[in-house]
Design a protein around this motif. Structure first.
Motif, PDB file in Angstrom:
ATOM      1  N   ALA A  12       0.831  -1.212   0.000  1.00  0.00           N
ATOM      2  CA  ALA A  12       0.000   0.000   0.000  1.00  0.00           C
ATOM      3  C   ALA A  12       0.861   1.256   0.000  1.00  0.00           C
ATOM      4  O   ALA A  12       0.537   2.243  -0.676  1.00  0.00           O
ATOM      5  N   ILE A  13       1.960   1.242   0.727  1.00  0.00           N
ATOM      6  CA  ILE A  13       2.870   2.393   0.773  1.00  0.00           C
ATOM      7  C   ILE A  13       3.449   2.651  -0.618  1.00  0.00           C
ATOM      8  O   ILE A  13       3.453   3.789  -1.104  1.00  0.00           O
ATOM      9  N   ILE A  14       3.911   1.609  -1.282  1.00  0.00           N
ATOM     10  CA  ILE A  14       4.505   1.763  -2.618  1.00  0.00           C
ATOM     11  C   ILE A  14       3.443   2.203  -3.626  1.00  0.00           C
ATOM     12  O   ILE A  14       3.682   3.078  -4.451  1.00  0.00           O
ATOM     13  N   LYS A  15       2.249   1.620  -3.554  1.00  0.00           N
ATOM     14  CA  LYS A  15       1.172   2.007  -4.475  1.00  0.00           C
ATOM     15  C   LYS A  15       0.779   3.473  -4.305  1.00  0.00           C
ATOM     16  O   LYS A  15       0.331   4.108  -5.255  1.00  0.00           O
ATOM     17  N   ALA A  16       0.948   3.996  -3.107  1.00  0.00           N
ATOM     18  CA  ALA A  16       0.562   5.388  -2.839  1.00  0.00           C
ATOM     19  C   ALA A  16       1.542   6.395  -3.437  1.00  0.00           C
ATOM     20  O   ALA A  16       1.221   7.568  -3.563  1.00  0.00           O
ATOM     21  N   LEU A  17       2.720   5.926  -3.841  1.00  0.00           N
ATOM     22  CA  LEU A  17       3.692   6.825  -4.463  1.00  0.00           C
ATOM     23  C   LEU A  17       3.208   7.244  -5.850  1.00  0.00           C
ATOM     24  O   LEU A  17       2.460   6.517  -6.504  1.00  0.00           O
ATOM     25  N   VAL A  23       2.367  -2.317  -8.906  1.00  0.00           N
ATOM     26  CA  VAL A  23       3.231  -2.926  -7.905  1.00  0.00           C
ATOM     27  C   VAL A  23       2.984  -4.426  -7.974  1.00  0.00           C
ATOM     28  O   VAL A  23       1.851  -4.880  -7.886  1.00  0.00           O
ATOM     29  N   ILE A  24       4.064  -5.170  -8.181  1.00  0.00           N
ATOM     30  CA  ILE A  24       3.943  -6.618  -8.367  1.00  0.00           C
ATOM     31  C   ILE A  24       4.598  -7.330  -7.196  1.00  0.00           C
ATOM     32  O   ILE A  24       5.787  -7.123  -6.925  1.00  0.00           O
ATOM     33  N   PRO A  25       3.852  -8.179  -6.501  1.00  0.00           N
ATOM     34  CA  PRO A  25       4.470  -8.967  -5.428  1.00  0.00           C
ATOM     35  C   PRO A  25       5.536  -9.896  -6.011  1.00  0.00           C
ATOM     36  O   PRO A  25       5.342 -10.472  -7.081  1.00  0.00           O
ATOM     37  N   GLN A  26       6.633 -10.014  -5.339  1.00  0.00           N
ATOM     38  CA  GLN A  26       7.724 -10.877  -5.804  1.00  0.00           C
ATOM     39  C   GLN A  26       7.458 -12.296  -5.321  1.00  0.00           C
ATOM     40  O   GLN A  26       7.675 -12.625  -4.175  1.00  0.00           O
TER      41      GLN A  26
END
Length: 102
Positions: A12-17, A23-26
């Motif tokens: 969620a933090i990365i998507k908010a940038l 954003v793809i989970p590894q």
């Protein structure tokens, strides 16, 4: 040790940038098909993975290994939480009880 911040919150933090479109989970080290399917042109991952995704450059992808933050240590965060909790408990345990007459 598990991270202090759960995976869902980190995503969620990365998507908010502003910058990332997706954003793809590894879940694996192999992203060739996903890169082609989604037409990914920039791939960002932590610098603890340096070199692991260089193969994506063959597909025209700019791979950026994001440096780990200095002083950002899960161990230190956990230690600080425990210390602050103990300080709070110590303060609470030493409060006078108004119901007890001396």
């Amino acid at each position: 040790n598990p991270p202090v911040i759960p995976f869902e919150e980190r995503i969620a933090i990365i998507k908010a940038l502003k910058a990332p479109d997706i954003v793809i989970p590894q879940r694996s080290l192999e992203h060739t098909e996903l890169v082609k399917k989604l037409n990914i042109d920039v791939f960002v991952v932590g610098d603890d993975w340096v070199g692991k995704y260089d193969y994506l450059k063959d597909f025209g992808v700019t791979v950026f290994y994001f440096p780990r933050g200095e002083g950002a240590s899960t161990t230190n965060i956990k230690k600080q939480i425990v210390e602050q909790y103990q300080t709070t408990i110590d303060k609470i345990d030493h409060q006078p009880n108004p119901d007890v007459v001396k």
